[in-house]
Write a protein that holds these residues in place. Structure first.
Motif, PDB file in Angstrom:
ATOM      1  N   ARG A  37       0.721  -1.171  -0.022  1.00  0.00           N
ATOM      2  CA  ARG A  37      -0.094   0.026  -0.026  1.00  0.00           C
ATOM      3  C   ARG A  37       0.790   1.246  -0.017  1.00  0.00           C
ATOM      4  NH1 ARG A  37      -2.651  -0.201   4.751  1.00  0.00           N
ATOM      5  NH2 ARG A  37      -1.577  -1.812   5.517  1.00  0.00           N
ATOM      6  N   GLN A  38       1.961   1.055  -0.873  1.00  0.00           N
ATOM      7  CA  GLN A  38       3.106   2.461  -0.837  1.00  0.00           C
ATOM      8  C   GLN A  38       2.508   3.197  -2.344  1.00  0.00           C
ATOM      9  OE1 GLN A  38       6.858   0.610  -0.745  1.00  0.00           O
ATOM     10  NE2 GLN A  38       6.543   0.154   1.398  1.00  0.00           N
ATOM     11  N   PRO A  39       2.951   4.130  -2.417  1.00  0.00           N
ATOM     12  CA  PRO A  39       2.568   4.958  -3.984  1.00  0.00           C
ATOM     13  C   PRO A  39       3.185   4.394  -4.897  1.00  0.00           C
ATOM     14  CG  PRO A  39       3.043   6.571  -2.107  1.00  0.00           C
ATOM     15  CD  PRO A  39       3.399   4.978  -1.562  1.00  0.00           C
ATOM     16  N   VAL A  40       2.403   4.540  -6.176  1.00  0.00           N
ATOM     17  CA  VAL A  40       2.819   4.014  -7.419  1.00  0.00           C
ATOM     18  C   VAL A  40       2.496   4.967  -8.331  1.00  0.00           C
ATOM     19  CG1 VAL A  40       3.022   1.274  -6.992  1.00  0.00           C
ATOM     20  CG2 VAL A  40       0.737   2.480  -7.558  1.00  0.00           C
ATOM     21  N   ASP A  41       3.226   4.816  -9.524  1.00  0.00           N
ATOM     22  CA  ASP A  41       2.795   5.851 -10.750  1.00  0.00           C
ATOM     23  C   ASP A  41       1.535   5.369 -11.540  1.00  0.00           C
ATOM     24  OD1 ASP A  41       4.370   3.732 -11.440  1.00  0.00           O
ATOM     25  OD2 ASP A  41       5.134   4.613 -13.357  1.00  0.00           O
ATOM     26  N   VAL A  42       1.558   4.149 -11.702  1.00  0.00           N
ATOM     27  CA  VAL A  42       0.243   3.274 -12.262  1.00  0.00           C
ATOM     28  C   VAL A  42      -0.292   1.969 -11.600  1.00  0.00           C
ATOM     29  CG1 VAL A  42       0.837   4.380 -14.697  1.00  0.00           C
ATOM     30  CG2 VAL A  42       1.606   2.152 -14.069  1.00  0.00           C
ATOM     31  N   THR A  43      -1.247   1.602 -11.647  1.00  0.00           N
ATOM     32  CA  THR A  43      -1.549   0.326 -11.053  1.00  0.00           C
ATOM     33  C   THR A  43      -0.866  -0.780 -11.509  1.00  0.00           C
ATOM     34  OG1 THR A  43      -3.867   1.227 -10.613  1.00  0.00           O
ATOM     35  CG2 THR A  43      -3.731  -1.169 -10.578  1.00  0.00           C
ATOM     36  N   PRO A  44      -0.196  -1.565 -10.762  1.00  0.00           N
ATOM     37  CA  PRO A  44       0.456  -2.766 -11.360  1.00  0.00           C
ATOM     38  C   PRO A  44      -0.438  -3.877 -11.924  1.00  0.00           C
ATOM     39  CG  PRO A  44       0.741  -2.866  -9.160  1.00  0.00           C
ATOM     40  CD  PRO A  44       0.128  -1.363  -9.284  1.00  0.00           C
ATOM     41  N   VAL A  45      -0.084  -4.784 -12.951  1.00  0.00           N
ATOM     42  CA  VAL A  45      -1.031  -5.848 -13.516  1.00  0.00           C
ATOM     43  C   VAL A  45      -0.237  -7.017 -13.610  1.00  0.00           C
ATOM     44  CG1 VAL A  45      -0.557  -4.651 -15.846  1.00  0.00           C
ATOM     45  CG2 VAL A  45      -2.754  -6.362 -15.218  1.00  0.00           C
ATOM     46  N   TRP A  46      -0.639  -8.025 -13.152  1.00  0.00           N
ATOM     47  CA  TRP A  46      -0.309  -9.492 -13.746  1.00  0.00           C
ATOM     48  C   TRP A  46      -1.410 -10.168 -13.837  1.00  0.00           C
ATOM     49  CZ3 TRP A  46      -0.237 -14.127 -11.103  1.00  0.00           C
ATOM     50  CH2 TRP A  46      -0.870 -14.093  -9.567  1.00  0.00           C
ATOM     51  N   MET A  47      -1.502 -11.344 -14.505  1.00  0.00           N
ATOM     52  CA  MET A  47      -2.388 -12.443 -14.741  1.00  0.00           C
ATOM     53  C   MET A  47      -2.432 -13.643 -14.047  1.00  0.00           C
ATOM     54  SD  MET A  47      -3.538 -11.590 -18.793  1.00  0.00           S
ATOM     55  CE  MET A  47      -1.735 -11.695 -19.149  1.00  0.00           C
ATOM     56  N   MET A  48      -3.347 -14.205 -13.504  1.00  0.00           N
ATOM     57  CA  MET A  48      -3.266 -15.783 -12.889  1.00  0.00           C
ATOM     58  C   MET A  48      -3.120 -16.625 -13.983  1.00  0.00           C
ATOM     59  SD  MET A  48      -5.408 -15.915  -9.571  1.00  0.00           S
ATOM     60  CE  MET A  48      -6.390 -14.660  -9.540  1.00  0.00           C
ATOM     61  N   ARG A  49      -2.018 -17.334 -13.978  1.00  0.00           N
ATOM     62  CA  ARG A  49      -1.992 -18.482 -15.321  1.00  0.00           C
ATOM     63  C   ARG A  49      -1.370 -17.511 -16.663  1.00  0.00           C
ATOM     64  NH1 ARG A  49      -7.500 -21.530 -15.045  1.00  0.00           N
ATOM     65  NH2 ARG A  49      -7.322 -22.432 -13.148  1.00  0.00           N
ATOM     66  N   GLN A  50      -0.762 -16.481 -16.251  1.00  0.00           N
ATOM     67  CA  GLN A  50      -0.226 -15.669 -17.545  1.00  0.00           C
ATOM     68  C   GLN A  50       0.744 -16.549 -18.332  1.00  0.00           C
ATOM     69  OE1 GLN A  50       1.249 -12.320 -15.181  1.00  0.00           O
ATOM     70  NE2 GLN A  50       3.271 -13.076 -14.948  1.00  0.00           N
ATOM     71  N   ALA A  51       1.582 -17.629 -17.687  1.00  0.00           N
ATOM     72  CA  ALA A  51       2.335 -18.397 -18.578  1.00  0.00           C
ATOM     73  C   ALA A  51       1.689 -19.621 -18.806  1.00  0.00           C
ATOM     74  CB  ALA A  51       3.431 -18.950 -17.704  1.00  0.00           C
ATOM     75  N   GLY A  52       0.885 -19.813 -19.811  1.00  0.00           N
ATOM     76  CA  GLY A  52       0.016 -20.970 -20.231  1.00  0.00           C
ATOM     77  C   GLY A  52      -0.509 -21.129 -21.411  1.00  0.00           C
ATOM     78  N   ARG A  53      -1.482 -21.985 -21.576  1.00  0.00           N
ATOM     79  CA  ARG A  53      -1.830 -22.556 -22.836  1.00  0.00           C
ATOM     80  C   ARG A  53      -2.627 -21.574 -24.010  1.00  0.00           C
ATOM     81  NH1 ARG A  53      -5.624 -27.458 -20.591  1.00  0.00           N
ATOM     82  NH2 ARG A  53      -6.129 -25.471 -19.187  1.00  0.00           N
ATOM     83  N   TYR A  54      -2.708 -20.391 -23.428  1.00  0.00           N
ATOM     84  CA  TYR A  54      -3.332 -19.400 -24.467  1.00  0.00           C
ATOM     85  C   TYR A  54      -1.913 -18.840 -25.420  1.00  0.00           C
ATOM     86  CZ  TYR A  54      -1.165 -15.494 -21.686  1.00  0.00           C
ATOM     87  OH  TYR A  54      -0.477 -14.689 -21.137  1.00  0.00           O
TER      88      TYR A  54
END
Length: 354
Positions: free
Chosen positions: A15-32
């Motif tokens: 909960r510290q300041p950031v410039d933009v909201t960070p993003v990652w995806m569950m199962r981002q390494a995968g079959r898509y």
């Protein structure tokens, strides 16, 4: 170890300041991803891919080459721990994971060893070390485990289940046996996650995929109690940094206050809860991760952007939001839609951090 070039994800979890909201995806390494399918074919099968540190590293890094993601997540499986306990994990085509030796009684539980993470699970630690080296400080690395309850569902049922009748029979008819199993799993997960942290994971996540199958009372006794034990047993400082821990119970929106009280740093939200309501309930205690419906990625990019804006607005101004899907990305999502999603989060979130 090089310092992080992008630490937005870790800052947001604290909960510290950031410039933009960070993003990652569950199962981002995968079959898509077509490149993932090619690497998996090279490995031969799913568990061979998990057990090969170089190939596990390769698939971990693949989504980062395509998208401006703010974190990498170790490529592994939640069932590595029960597999290391000698249950004989295998994957049936179209059926998912199966165990040759399911756990059905107190004798089976007593027989289970607590795996040494650097021995029986050494391939996971080697993967963490390899990924961390290859990331070279670009973004943080997330380690993870299944929750004791979720691992137990597979171990007792013998594989995937819809109704969970076998484990619920144990829960109601032989609760003491189930508690022994869950306690042993909690001890195993503490060792496993701490070994991941020592090997280089900079944040850890506990996936309680099937906690939502329980009543509120049973959730607290048979799932949350053991996740709380894990949170209490984790290394929370390593390499002169806080190591944030995120809890995610799919279908757990009604128990978020109790989850926040465990001392975790963040809660993962599925798409069935409104993030503005959750922030009002627990937002000053923990960061929130989520929570777009993964099926939204089938929509045209303009609709995806609209949904991103809606969720950002619902969370509102300030810190403590990690954008993610409410569960794993589906295997038939067009990769360019995932790219539109990641770009939209960064572009549209800037005004929320001014």
């Amino acid at each position: 170890m090089p310092d992080l070039k992008n630490d937005r994800y870790l800052r947001a979890l604290l909960r510290q300041p950031v410039d933009v909201t960070p993003v990652w995806m569950m199962r981002q390494a995968g079959r898509y991803l077509p490149e993932y399918k090619a690497t998996r074919a090279q490995a031969g099968d799913f568990m061979s891919l998990c057990r090969n540190p170089e190939l596990a590293c390769e698939v971990t890094l693949q989504p980062l080459r395509r998208y401006a993601l703010d974190a990498a997540i170790l490529f592994s499986d939640i069932l590595t721990v029960p597999d290391a306990m000698g249950l004989g994990l295998y994957f049936e085509t179209g059926e998912g994971p199966r165990f040759t030796h399911p756990v059905r009684n107190a004798t089976d539980v007593a027989r289970l060893p607590i795996p040494d993470p650097e021995q029986e699970l050494g391939y996971v630690m080697d993967a963490v070390r390899t990924i961390r080296r290859e990331l070279a400080g670009a973004v943080p690395l997330i380690g993870f485990s299944g929750s004791p309850w979720t691992l137990a569902t597979y171990m007792v049922e013998g594989g995937s289940s819809k109704a969970f009748t076998v484990i619920k029979k144990m829960l109601f008819a032989e609760p003491q046996t189930l508690h022994l199993l869950l306690d042993k799993l909690a001890d195993s997960v503490i060792l496993y996650l701490n070994a991941q942290i020592k090997a280089g994971a900079q944040s850890v996540m506990i996936f309680d995929t099937w906690g939502g199958a329980l009543s509120g009372r049973d959730y607290r006794e048979f799932s949350l109690h053991y996740m709380h034990k894990i949170v209490d047993g984790l290394l929370r400082e390593h390499e002169a940094r806080r190591v944030p821990v995120t809890l995610f119970t799919k279908g757990g929106g009604q128990w978020l206050e109790a989850m926040a009280a465990t001392g975790c740093d963040a809660l993962g939200l599925d798409w069935t809860t409104d993030i503005s309501e959750v922030r009002a309930r627990v937002g000053d205690k923990v960061a929130l991760q989520g929570n777009m419906d993964p099926s939204m990625l089938y929509a045209p990019p303009a609709r995806i952007e609209q949904e991103v804006e809606t969720i950002l607005t619902a969370f509102g101004q300030g810190n403590g939001h990690v954008f993610n899907l409410g569960h794993g990305i589906h295997q038939d999502v067009p990769p360019e839609h995932a790219g539109a999603f990641v770009d939209a989060v960064h572009r549209l979130s800037r005004p929320f951090h001014q």
